[in-house]
Design a protein around this motif. Structure first.
Motif, PDB file in Angstrom:
ATOM      1  N   SER A   1      44.884  24.464  63.166  1.00 15.00           N
ATOM      2  CA  SER A   1      44.094  24.366  64.387  1.00 15.00           C
ATOM      3  C   SER A   1      43.653  22.918  64.599  1.00 15.00           C
ATOM      4  CB  SER A   1      42.869  25.279  64.295  1.00 15.00           C
ATOM      5  OG  SER A   1      42.046  25.125  65.438  1.00 15.00           O
ATOM      6  N   LYS A   2      43.866  22.408  65.814  1.00 16.77           N
ATOM      7  CA  LYS A   2      43.453  21.051  66.150  1.00 16.77           C
ATOM      8  C   LYS A   2      42.218  21.040  67.046  1.00 16.77           C
ATOM      9  CE  LYS A   2      46.572  18.731  63.914  1.00 16.77           C
ATOM     10  NZ  LYS A   2      46.171  17.869  62.758  1.00 16.77           N
ATOM     11  N   THR A   3      42.154  21.984  67.975  1.00 17.86           N
ATOM     12  CA  THR A   3      40.974  22.164  68.819  1.00 17.86           C
ATOM     13  C   THR A   3      40.784  23.663  69.005  1.00 17.86           C
ATOM     14  OG1 THR A   3      42.049  22.273  71.002  1.00 17.86           O
ATOM     15  CG2 THR A   3      41.653  20.071  70.091  1.00 17.86           C
ATOM     16  N   HIS A   4      39.840  24.032  69.860  1.00 13.75           N
ATOM     17  CA  HIS A   4      39.596  25.451  70.117  1.00 13.75           C
ATOM     18  C   HIS A   4      40.781  26.132  70.786  1.00 13.75           C
ATOM     19  CE1 HIS A   4      38.896  24.823  74.504  1.00 13.75           C
ATOM     20  NE2 HIS A   4      38.598  23.611  74.076  1.00 13.75           N
ATOM     21  N   ASP A   5      41.711  25.349  71.387  1.00 12.63           N
ATOM     22  CA  ASP A   5      42.852  25.983  72.057  1.00 12.63           C
ATOM     23  C   ASP A   5      44.185  25.276  71.808  1.00 12.63           C
ATOM     24  OD1 ASP A   5      42.445  23.715  73.570  1.00 12.63           O
ATOM     25  OD2 ASP A   5      42.393  24.740  75.510  1.00 12.63           O
ATOM     26  N   ILE A   6      44.250  24.409  70.802  1.00  7.48           N
ATOM     27  CA  ILE A   6      45.506  23.731  70.473  1.00  7.48           C
ATOM     28  C   ILE A   6      45.807  23.900  68.985  1.00  7.48           C
ATOM     29  CG2 ILE A   6      46.708  21.510  70.291  1.00  7.48           C
ATOM     30  CD1 ILE A   6      45.233  20.592  72.777  1.00  7.48           C
ATOM     31  N   LEU A   7      47.006  24.387  68.701  1.00  5.99           N
ATOM     32  CA  LEU A   7      47.503  24.501  67.330  1.00  5.99           C
ATOM     33  C   LEU A   7      48.626  23.499  67.115  1.00  5.99           C
ATOM     34  CD1 LEU A   7      47.949  28.353  66.667  1.00  5.99           C
ATOM     35  CD2 LEU A   7      46.118  26.871  65.821  1.00  5.99           C
ATOM     36  N   ALA A   8      48.692  22.963  65.906  1.00  7.92           N
ATOM     37  CA  ALA A   8      49.861  22.189  65.490  1.00  7.92           C
ATOM     38  C   ALA A   8      50.682  23.067  64.563  1.00  7.92           C
ATOM     39  CB  ALA A   8      49.440  20.914  64.778  1.00  7.92           C
ATOM     40  N   ILE A   9      51.983  23.075  64.768  1.00  4.97           N
ATOM     41  CA  ILE A   9      52.861  23.826  63.876  1.00  4.97           C
ATOM     42  C   ILE A   9      53.969  22.901  63.391  1.00  4.97           C
ATOM     43  CG2 ILE A   9      52.351  26.027  64.993  1.00  4.97           C
ATOM     44  CD1 ILE A   9      54.962  25.905  66.427  1.00  4.97           C
ATOM     45  N   TRP A  10      54.381  23.113  62.153  1.00  2.47           N
ATOM     46  CA  TRP A  10      55.449  22.318  61.560  1.00  2.47           C
ATOM     47  C   TRP A  10      56.602  23.245  61.210  1.00  2.47           C
ATOM     48  CZ3 TRP A  10      50.355  21.215  61.053  1.00  2.47           C
ATOM     49  CH2 TRP A  10      49.958  19.892  61.308  1.00  2.47           C
ATOM     50  N   LEU A  11      57.806  22.841  61.616  1.00  6.45           N
ATOM     51  CA  LEU A  11      59.001  23.653  61.419  1.00  6.45           C
ATOM     52  C   LEU A  11      59.994  22.951  60.503  1.00  6.45           C
ATOM     53  CD1 LEU A  11      59.703  24.673  65.142  1.00  6.45           C
ATOM     54  CD2 LEU A  11      58.381  25.953  63.440  1.00  6.45           C
ATOM     55  N   LYS A  12      60.596  23.726  59.625  1.00  4.49           N
ATOM     56  CA  LYS A  12      61.730  23.241  58.831  1.00  4.49           C
ATOM     57  C   LYS A  12      62.988  23.846  59.440  1.00  4.49           C
ATOM     58  CE  LYS A  12      63.678  22.994  54.155  1.00  4.49           C
ATOM     59  NZ  LYS A  12      63.883  21.534  54.238  1.00  4.49           N
ATOM     60  N   LEU A  13      63.795  23.011  60.058  1.00  6.09           N
ATOM     61  CA  LEU A  13      64.997  23.492  60.729  1.00  6.09           C
ATOM     62  C   LEU A  13      66.086  23.829  59.716  1.00  6.09           C
ATOM     63  CD1 LEU A  13      63.373  22.349  63.077  1.00  6.09           C
ATOM     64  CD2 LEU A  13      65.468  21.332  63.969  1.00  6.09           C
ATOM     65  N   ASP A  14      66.911  24.802  60.060  1.00  5.07           N
ATOM     66  CA  ASP A  14      67.993  25.193  59.163  1.00  5.07           C
ATOM     67  C   ASP A  14      68.969  24.046  58.934  1.00  5.07           C
ATOM     68  OD1 ASP A  14      66.832  27.667  59.061  1.00  5.07           O
ATOM     69  OD2 ASP A  14      68.300  28.662  60.357  1.00  5.07           O
ATOM     70  N   ASP A  15      69.194  23.244  59.971  1.00  5.80           N
ATOM     71  CA  ASP A  15      70.088  22.091  59.846  1.00  5.80           C
ATOM     72  C   ASP A  15      69.454  20.912  60.577  1.00  5.80           C
ATOM     73  OD1 ASP A  15      72.100  20.247  59.636  1.00  5.80           O
ATOM     74  OD2 ASP A  15      73.648  21.462  60.607  1.00  5.80           O
ATOM     75  N   ARG A  16      68.540  20.231  59.897  1.00  3.24           N
ATOM     76  CA  ARG A  16      67.801  19.137  60.532  1.00  3.24           C
ATOM     77  C   ARG A  16      68.724  18.011  60.971  1.00  3.24           C
ATOM     78  NH1 ARG A  16      65.898  16.000  63.165  1.00  3.24           N
ATOM     79  NH2 ARG A  16      63.851  14.970  63.133  1.00  3.24           N
ATOM     80  N   SER A  17      69.782  17.751  60.221  1.00  2.00           N
ATOM     81  CA  SER A  17      70.668  16.638  60.554  1.00  2.00           C
ATOM     82  C   SER A  17      71.389  16.854  61.882  1.00  2.00           C
ATOM     83  CB  SER A  17      71.695  16.419  59.439  1.00  2.00           C
ATOM     84  OG  SER A  17      72.530  17.559  59.288  1.00  2.00           O
ATOM     85  N   ALA A  18      71.544  18.118  62.298  1.00  2.00           N
ATOM     86  CA  ALA A  18      72.237  18.410  63.551  1.00  2.00           C
ATOM     87  C   ALA A  18      71.324  18.278  64.760  1.00  2.00           C
ATOM     88  CB  ALA A  18      72.821  19.822  63.507  1.00  2.00           C
ATOM     89  N   PHE A  19      70.016  18.231  64.513  1.00  2.00           N
ATOM     90  CA  PHE A  19      69.047  18.172  65.611  1.00  2.00           C
ATOM     91  C   PHE A  19      68.561  16.737  65.763  1.00  2.00           C
ATOM     92  CE2 PHE A  19      64.708  18.630  67.384  1.00  2.00           C
ATOM     93  CZ  PHE A  19      65.017  19.334  68.534  1.00  2.00           C
TER      94      PHE A  19
ATOM     95  N   ASP B   1      61.547  12.204  61.033  1.00  2.00           N
ATOM     96  CA  ASP B   1      60.733  13.043  60.152  1.00  2.00           C
ATOM     97  C   ASP B   1      61.513  14.281  59.720  1.00  2.00           C
ATOM     98  OD1 ASP B   1      58.663  11.279  60.427  1.00  2.00           O
ATOM     99  OD2 ASP B   1      57.487  12.524  61.797  1.00  2.00           O
ATOM    100  N   GLU B   2      61.288  14.708  58.495  1.00  2.00           N
ATOM    101  CA  GLU B   2      61.994  15.886  57.992  1.00  2.00           C
ATOM    102  C   GLU B   2      61.563  17.150  58.722  1.00  2.00           C
ATOM    103  OE1 GLU B   2      62.568  18.468  53.836  1.00  2.00           O
ATOM    104  OE2 GLU B   2      61.446  16.585  53.834  1.00  2.00           O
ATOM    105  N   LEU B   3      60.257  17.298  58.951  1.00  2.00           N
ATOM    106  CA  LEU B   3      59.737  18.463  59.657  1.00  2.00           C
ATOM    107  C   LEU B   3      59.541  18.137  61.130  1.00  2.00           C
ATOM    108  CD1 LEU B   3      57.034  19.734  57.120  1.00  2.00           C
ATOM    109  CD2 LEU B   3      59.444  20.416  57.300  1.00  2.00           C
ATOM    110  N   VAL B   4      59.689  19.142  61.970  1.00  2.00           N
ATOM    111  CA  VAL B   4      59.454  18.994  63.408  1.00  2.00           C
ATOM    112  C   VAL B   4      58.058  19.532  63.717  1.00  2.00           C
ATOM    113  CG1 VAL B   4      60.157  19.746  65.706  1.00  2.00           C
ATOM    114  CG2 VAL B   4      61.890  19.120  64.010  1.00  2.00           C
ATOM    115  N   GLU B   5      57.237  18.680  64.308  1.00  2.00           N
ATOM    116  CA  GLU B   5      55.849  19.033  64.626  1.00  2.00           C
ATOM    117  C   GLU B   5      55.718  19.320  66.120  1.00  2.00           C
ATOM    118  OE1 GLU B   5      51.413  16.863  64.673  1.00  2.00           O
ATOM    119  OE2 GLU B   5      53.119  15.919  63.653  1.00  2.00           O
TER     120      GLU B   5
END
Length: 337
Positions: A110-128, A156-160
């Motif tokens: 949670s970043k604020t009362h109505d904003i979340l940050a999420i971090w994703l690990k893609l199956d194939d980061r090199s393709a994205f 970055d390895e993870l997508v935020e």
């Protein structure tokens, strides 16, 4: 059926009745520069070389009367009435390959009362591969796909992502109430033309409103990380103190990089420590001449329009204003949250 002729690609594309130039181009697999698809950002501004179009409703920031007098149109708002020949104006636009793949949620914060940050690990980061400032399509079980901008840097390895809870928004509601670490989601992208032009040597003006801070964060951090030494003016507009986030992060960057100026602005400030007013007003107070600057703007439609008008008044060319408009269902266009 009208035909769309694109000299930049040497292609001729059929256009179905009531179809816009942008719709026809994308359907044919053409990487046409675009952003909001609703006449707000100006990313698809094009020169109408020949033929006629019916121009739909649009923001005066995205396409001015002066632009129209020069034969400019917005591809996303233009329905051909005859065969048309069109060239897009964004000569720097480079389309990234679009890929679809699965991803695993690594963390939700949670970043604020109505904003979340999420971090994703893609199956194939090199393709994205994406450029700072672009967005992706995000889908999870139970909700329709929605667009969210990357807040992370391209390497970055993870997508935020930053997700604001939109009243009545099915997908943002699911994300805020049920998304958790280890969940599986689907992404597709990247998309968007409001990305960092890293060959530019002039001043950078970056303006964010609300969760529009996500792509602006990516742009500013990528520019600093790449050693871009020109002045970077970052404005972050919010309503109240409760709507601010990452302030300490950007203040720390400001201390570390002498070319960065960070200006948070609150329209309903309750403490004297904050700059008060609209972010467009703060920008106008601080700058009179920004000729030669590149501007990146991300946030709600009214803010983007107001900031765009200020930038134009300061001498920033329309081709140097790159906007990412964050719509909600109440804006009268297809929902994005």
């Amino acid at each position: 059926m009208a035909r769309l002729i694109l000299p930049q690609l040497g292609r001729c594309i059929p256009v179905a009745p009531e179809q816009t130039i942008l719709q026809a181009a994308l359907e044919a697999g053409v990487p046409y520069p675009h952003g909001c698809r609703s006449g707000r950002c100006g990313s698809c501004k094009s020169q109408l070389i020949s033929g006629g179009v019916e121009l739909g409703k649009h923001s005066p920031f995205a396409l001015t009367e002066e632009d129209q007098a020069k034969g400019l149109i917005l591809a996303c708002r233009s329905v051909p009435t005859t065969d048309v020949t069109v060239e897009w104006l964004d000569v720097d636009y480079v389309a990234m390959p679009t890929v679809a793949q699965g991803a695993t949620v690594v963390a939700v914060e949670s970043k604020t009362h109505d904003i979340l940050a999420i971090w994703l690990k893609l199956d194939d980061r090199s393709a994205f591969r994406f450029a700072a400032g672009q967005y992706l399509s995000f889908a999870m079980r139970g909700g329709p796909a929605r667009h969210y901008s990357m807040a992370s840097q391209p390497d970055d390895e993870l997508v935020e992502l930053h997700v604001r809870l939109v009243p009545g928004g099915r997908t943002s509601g699911l994300i805020h109430t049920s998304l958790k670490a280890d969940d599986r989601v689907e992404i597709e992208g990247p998309a968007g033309s409001a990305y960092l032009r890293d060959v530019h040597g002039g001043i950078i003006v970056a303006v964010a409103g609300g969760s529009g801070l996500a792509p602006i964060k990516s742009i500013v951090e990528t520019a600093l990380g790449a050693g871009m030494r020109q002045e970077i003016h970052l404005y972050f507009g919010a309503r109240t103190e409760d709507d601010l986030y990452l302030v300490d992060h950007f203040c720390a960057l400001e201390q570390r990089f002498s070319n960065l100026v960070f200006v948070p602005v609150l329209s309903q400030a309750t403490k004297t420590e904050w700059r008060s007013g609209f972010v467009s007003e703060a920008l106008a107070q601080d700058h009179q001449d920004l000729a030669g600057a590149k501007a990146y703007v991300a946030g709600p439609p009214a803010m983007v329009d107001a900031v765009g008008s200020v930038l134009a008044g300061c001498g920033v060319a329309s081709s140097d204003i790159h906007a990412d408009v964050f719509f909600t269902p109440g804006d009268g266009v297809e929902a994005v949250a």
